[in-house]
Design a protein around this motif. Sequence first.
Motif, PDB file in Angstrom:
ATOM      1  N   GLN A 154     -74.989 -44.192  62.390  1.00 39.94           N
ATOM      2  CA  GLN A 154     -74.953 -43.087  61.428  1.00 39.94           C
ATOM      3  C   GLN A 154     -74.174 -41.905  61.990  1.00 39.94           C
ATOM      4  N   MET A 155     -74.314 -41.660  63.290  1.00 42.92           N
ATOM      5  CA  MET A 155     -73.558 -40.581  63.914  1.00 42.92           C
ATOM      6  C   MET A 155     -72.061 -40.880  63.885  1.00 42.92           C
ATOM      7  N   ARG A 156     -71.697 -42.123  64.104  1.00 43.47           N
ATOM      8  CA  ARG A 156     -70.279 -42.492  64.040  1.00 43.47           C
ATOM      9  C   ARG A 156     -69.737 -42.351  62.617  1.00 43.47           C
ATOM     10  N   ALA A 157     -70.575 -42.684  61.621  1.00 42.39           N
ATOM     11  CA  ALA A 157     -70.150 -42.524  60.229  1.00 42.39           C
ATOM     12  C   ALA A 157     -69.932 -41.045  59.912  1.00 42.39           C
ATOM     13  N   LEU A 158     -70.834 -40.189  60.385  1.00 40.31           N
ATOM     14  CA  LEU A 158     -70.677 -38.752  60.182  1.00 40.31           C
ATOM     15  C   LEU A 158     -69.438 -38.244  60.904  1.00 40.31           C
ATOM     16  N   ARG A 159     -69.234 -38.731  62.122  1.00 41.67           N
ATOM     17  CA  ARG A 159     -68.028 -38.371  62.877  1.00 41.67           C
ATOM     18  C   ARG A 159     -66.772 -38.711  62.085  1.00 41.67           C
ATOM     19  N   GLY A 160     -66.747 -39.881  61.485  1.00 37.93           N
ATOM     20  CA  GLY A 160     -65.588 -40.288  60.700  1.00 37.93           C
ATOM     21  C   GLY A 160     -65.340 -39.374  59.524  1.00 37.93           C
ATOM     22  N   GLN A 161     -66.407 -38.968  58.831  1.00 37.52           N
ATOM     23  CA  GLN A 161     -66.254 -38.053  57.698  1.00 37.52           C
ATOM     24  C   GLN A 161     -65.727 -36.696  58.150  1.00 37.52           C
ATOM     25  N   LEU A 162     -66.232 -36.224  59.284  1.00 36.76           N
ATOM     26  CA  LEU A 162     -65.775 -34.925  59.784  1.00 36.76           C
ATOM     27  C   LEU A 162     -64.325 -34.979  60.246  1.00 36.76           C
ATOM     28  N   MET A 163     -63.904 -36.129  60.765  1.00 35.58           N
ATOM     29  CA  MET A 163     -62.502 -36.282  61.151  1.00 35.58           C
ATOM     30  C   MET A 163     -61.600 -36.210  59.925  1.00 35.58           C
ATOM     31  N   LEU A 164     -62.072 -36.703  58.806  1.00 32.49           N
ATOM     32  CA  LEU A 164     -61.279 -36.661  57.581  1.00 32.49           C
ATOM     33  C   LEU A 164     -61.275 -35.281  56.947  1.00 32.49           C
ATOM     34  N   ARG A 165     -62.410 -34.578  57.043  1.00 32.23           N
ATOM     35  CA  ARG A 165     -62.574 -33.324  56.308  1.00 32.23           C
ATOM     36  C   ARG A 165     -62.215 -32.077  57.120  1.00 32.23           C
ATOM     37  N   TRP A 166     -62.369 -32.158  58.443  1.00 36.37           N
ATOM     38  CA  TRP A 166     -62.168 -30.934  59.223  1.00 36.37           C
ATOM     39  C   TRP A 166     -61.324 -31.139  60.474  1.00 36.37           C
ATOM     40  N   PHE A 167     -61.716 -32.063  61.330  1.00 34.74           N
ATOM     41  CA  PHE A 167     -60.998 -32.280  62.589  1.00 34.74           C
ATOM     42  C   PHE A 167     -59.787 -33.181  62.349  1.00 34.74           C
ATOM     43  N   THR A 168     -58.817 -32.618  61.658  1.00 34.63           N
ATOM     44  CA  THR A 168     -57.653 -33.402  61.213  1.00 34.63           C
ATOM     45  C   THR A 168     -56.459 -33.286  62.146  1.00 34.63           C
ATOM     46  N   GLY A 169     -56.601 -32.545  63.231  1.00 35.50           N
ATOM     47  CA  GLY A 169     -55.478 -32.317  64.142  1.00 35.50           C
ATOM     48  C   GLY A 169     -54.900 -30.932  64.026  1.00 35.50           C
ATOM     49  N   ASP A 170     -55.321 -30.181  63.016  1.00 38.16           N
ATOM     50  CA  ASP A 170     -54.888 -28.795  62.868  1.00 38.16           C
ATOM     51  C   ASP A 170     -55.448 -27.989  64.042  1.00 38.16           C
ATOM     52  N   PRO A 171     -54.608 -27.295  64.808  1.00 38.31           N
ATOM     53  CA  PRO A 171     -55.105 -26.554  65.978  1.00 38.31           C
ATOM     54  C   PRO A 171     -56.088 -25.444  65.622  1.00 38.31           C
ATOM     55  N   LEU A 172     -56.121 -25.036  64.361  1.00 46.01           N
ATOM     56  CA  LEU A 172     -57.048 -23.986  63.933  1.00 46.01           C
ATOM     57  C   LEU A 172     -58.355 -24.564  63.398  1.00 46.01           C
ATOM     58  N   GLN A 173     -58.460 -25.894  63.363  1.00 45.77           N
ATOM     59  CA  GLN A 173     -59.667 -26.535  62.850  1.00 45.77           C
ATOM     60  C   GLN A 173     -60.292 -27.417  63.930  1.00 45.77           C
ATOM     61  N   LYS A 174     -60.744 -26.769  64.972  1.00 42.11           N
ATOM     62  CA  LYS A 174     -61.358 -27.487  66.085  1.00 42.11           C
ATOM     63  C   LYS A 174     -62.820 -27.108  66.309  1.00 42.11           C
ATOM     64  N   VAL A 175     -63.289 -26.045  65.650  1.00 41.22           N
ATOM     65  CA  VAL A 175     -64.636 -25.533  65.900  1.00 41.22           C
ATOM     66  C   VAL A 175     -65.497 -25.717  64.654  1.00 41.22           C
ATOM     67  N   LEU A 176     -66.698 -26.231  64.840  1.00 36.82           N
ATOM     68  CA  LEU A 176     -67.635 -26.428  63.735  1.00 36.82           C
ATOM     69  C   LEU A 176     -69.018 -25.950  64.164  1.00 36.82           C
ATOM     70  N   THR A 177     -69.606 -25.089  63.349  1.00 37.18           N
ATOM     71  CA  THR A 177     -70.943 -24.571  63.609  1.00 37.18           C
ATOM     72  C   THR A 177     -71.964 -25.460  62.905  1.00 37.18           C
ATOM     73  N   VAL A 178     -72.965 -25.910  63.624  1.00 35.39           N
ATOM     74  CA  VAL A 178     -74.018 -26.735  63.048  1.00 35.39           C
ATOM     75  C   VAL A 178     -75.195 -25.822  62.712  1.00 35.39           C
ATOM     76  N   VAL A 179     -75.554 -25.759  61.429  1.00 36.36           N
ATOM     77  CA  VAL A 179     -76.552 -24.788  60.968  1.00 36.36           C
ATOM     78  C   VAL A 179     -77.665 -25.493  60.197  1.00 36.36           C
ATOM     79  N   SER A 180     -78.792 -24.801  60.074  1.00 38.73           N
ATOM     80  CA  SER A 180     -79.890 -25.283  59.231  1.00 38.73           C
ATOM     81  C   SER A 180     -80.675 -24.073  58.746  1.00 38.73           C
ATOM     82  N   HIS A 181     -81.374 -24.248  57.645  1.00 41.28           N
ATOM     83  CA  HIS A 181     -82.156 -23.133  57.101  1.00 41.28           C
ATOM     84  C   HIS A 181     -83.503 -23.012  57.781  1.00 41.28           C
ATOM     85  N   GLN A 182     -84.140 -24.144  58.076  1.00 39.72           N
ATOM     86  CA  GLN A 182     -85.483 -24.151  58.631  1.00 39.72           C
ATOM     87  C   GLN A 182     -85.489 -24.607  60.089  1.00 39.72           C
ATOM     88  N   PRO A 183     -86.496 -24.199  60.862  1.00 40.67           N
ATOM     89  CA  PRO A 183     -86.665 -24.798  62.194  1.00 40.67           C
ATOM     90  C   PRO A 183     -87.116 -26.247  62.049  1.00 40.67           C
TER      91      PRO A 183
END
Length: 285
Positions: free
Chosen positions: A94-123
Amino acid sequence: MNAPERIQPASAIGEILVSRGLLREQDIEPIIERQRSKGEPFGEAAIALKLIARPDLDAALSTQFNYGYLRDGQGTLSRELVTAYKPFSKVAEQMRALRGQLMLRWFTGDPLQKVLTVVSHQPRDGRSFLAANLAVAFSQQGQRTLLIDGDLRKPRQHALFHTSHSAGFAGILAGRAGLEVIENVPGLPGLRVLPAGAVPPNPQELVGMPNLADLLEHAMEQSDVVLIDTPDASTCADAEMMAARTGAALMVTRRHRTPLRGASEFTRRLQDTGVALVGAVLNDG
């Protein structure tokens, strides 16, 4: 005349297994004989002859292909790093599947798209667990990965990766420490971790310090992927501020726990400040 069948030599996998004391030199010949007669890969033939176990082969393959993989009893990292200790499990897949989606949507090789904040509403939504295992998954793909523990209130990454530095992220933001507090992770090539450090009395003020921009600039120069763990948004505004500084966020929620209204309001606030919501993850209850 047909060319003779090519048999996998005892070189790569065999040498690794012998060097680790898992096979003896005299075991090689019967393995190759079975390999020839059954048409099996070297490792599978060794397992069929009961000379090695499946985990032995998995570990040898990870070495051969430079794939970060830890066996039980190896290292001191937390067993919550499922992607490292059980890379063939459902959670790791499942982590690899999520990794693949993020590679398509954000980590595409653009030098300005290398940082992603992982957030949640609740503890206890599983944010820190996901950030840690996702970082391992990216490093296993060969990405130079940096995991930053940006939770300056109840940090967890130091416990998962057993980091040694006490200054950490807070120390860098306060100007009391340098980049030397970023640590390599033994057994997981390409993965570095910046622990949160000592819990400060003024976490929100530190997140607003100019030193964060300098740190992120360095991180993007030295890494392909930068993931930042954050505190939950229900108790403080740190995650919002961090996401606004990085420009992108991955939302983590938990089934039957995260209130829909609270998560929706948090999402709207992120988007109102120009944060790209790259995706959302729903953890099981």
